[in-house]
Design an enzyme around this catalytic site. Structure first.
Site, mmCIF file in Angstrom:
data_model
loop_
_atom_site.group_PDB
_atom_site.id
_atom_site.type_symbol
_atom_site.label_atom_id
_atom_site.label_comp_id
_atom_site.label_asym_id
_atom_site.label_seq_id
_atom_site.Cartn_x
_atom_site.Cartn_y
_atom_site.Cartn_z
ATOM 1 N N GLY A 44 -8.698 3.143 -7.566
ATOM 2 C CA GLY A 44 -8.584 1.718 -7.825
ATOM 3 C C GLY A 44 -8.159 0.961 -6.578
ATOM 4 N N GLN A 49 -4.922 -5.656 -1.343
ATOM 5 C CA GLN A 49 -4.814 -4.442 -0.530
ATOM 6 C C GLN A 49 -5.792 -4.430 0.638
ATOM 7 O OE1 GLN A 49 -5.078 -1.688 -4.073
ATOM 8 N NE2 GLN A 49 -3.667 -0.545 -2.775
ATOM 9 N N CYS A 88 -0.718 5.283 -4.824
ATOM 10 C CA CYS A 88 -1.313 3.996 -4.444
ATOM 11 C C CYS A 88 -1.817 4.124 -3.009
ATOM 12 C CB CYS A 88 -0.239 2.907 -4.529
ATOM 13 S SG CYS A 88 -0.795 1.274 -4.020
ATOM 14 N N LEU A 89 -2.975 3.577 -2.734
ATOM 15 C CA LEU A 89 -3.512 3.653 -1.369
ATOM 16 C C LEU A 89 -2.601 2.939 -0.363
ATOM 17 C CD1 LEU A 89 -7.319 3.124 -2.070
ATOM 18 C CD2 LEU A 89 -6.211 5.255 -1.386
ATOM 19 N N HIS A 130 -1.904 -0.860 -13.060
ATOM 20 C CA HIS A 130 -1.487 -0.758 -11.654
ATOM 21 C C HIS A 130 -2.154 -1.860 -10.816
ATOM 22 C CE1 HIS A 130 -0.686 1.832 -7.938
ATOM 23 N NE2 HIS A 130 -1.566 0.952 -7.501
ATOM 24 N N GLU A 131 -3.461 -2.044 -11.011
ATOM 25 C CA GLU A 131 -4.190 -3.035 -10.201
ATOM 26 C C GLU A 131 -3.760 -4.461 -10.564
ATOM 27 O OE1 GLU A 131 -5.409 -1.694 -7.752
ATOM 28 O OE2 GLU A 131 -5.646 0.313 -8.564
ATOM 29 N N HIS A 134 -0.694 -5.284 -8.791
ATOM 30 C CA HIS A 134 -0.953 -5.700 -7.403
ATOM 31 C C HIS A 134 -1.215 -7.202 -7.316
ATOM 32 C CE1 HIS A 134 -0.965 -2.269 -4.749
ATOM 33 N NE2 HIS A 134 -1.737 -1.556 -5.542
HETATM 34 CO CO CO Z 1 -2.129 0.445 -5.588
#
Ligand code: CO
Length: 164
Positions: A44, A49, A88-89, A130-131, A134
């Site tokens: 995701g 991000q 998370c990236l 999660h997204e 963000h």
């Molecule tokens: Co993330």
């Protein structure tokens, strides 16, 4: 392909703006987000991000080989509980145990501007939540206990040192 913003970069803490027009610019953003997600092997990605403070996210459902794009997402239903490790990236090699709803229904728009309603279970439900976090400037570390943060102290400090 865009650079993934990491923990410590200010944009990750901003509340992202609603998308007013789903135009060529948004399409281009989504295309670059897809490339970035596939290249980084993630499941995701939210627009902040990649440095764009707009309410857009993508999630890749590996099982169904389906890439879901949601613009201006809104959770309209939540059900159950599920605790699992979550990464998370923007936090490479860091995982926190987070409680999420087991099933969610998300309403929003796809890249063609059509209203969509998507349902997620388990991992996909977790990704949606999660997204959307963000887009509200909320990050996985906000759910972490002091013990967990201590466990990743060095990695977290290195991320903050690297920030631009
Ligand atoms: Co993330």
């Amino acid at each position: 392909m865009r650079r993934i913003r990491k923990y410590g970069e200010e944009i990750l803490r901003k509340k992202a703006e609603e998308v007013k027009n789903i135009d060529g610019k948004i399409e281009k953003l989504i295309r670059s987000m897809k490339e970035t997600l596939f290249y980084s092997n993630g499941i995701g990605l939210a627009a902040p991000q990649v440095g764009v403070s707009k309410r857009v996210f993508i999630v890749y459902d590996r099982e169904k080989e389906n890439l879901i794009t949601v613009i201006n997402p809104e959770i309209i239903e939540k059900e159950g509980e599920d605790i699992d490790l979550e990464g998370c990236l923007s936090f490479p090699e860091i995982y926190f145990s987070i409680k999420r709803a087991k099933r969610v229904i998300v309403k929003g728009y796809n890249e063609k501007g059509k209203e969509i309603i998507v349902e997620g279970y388990n991992l996909i439900s977790r990704c949606f939540q999660h997204e959307i976090d963000h887009l509200n400037g909320i990050l996985i570390i906000d759910y972490a206990t002091e013990i967990e943060k201590e466990q990743y102290k060095e990695k977290l400090e290195n991320l903050l040192k690297k920030k631009k």
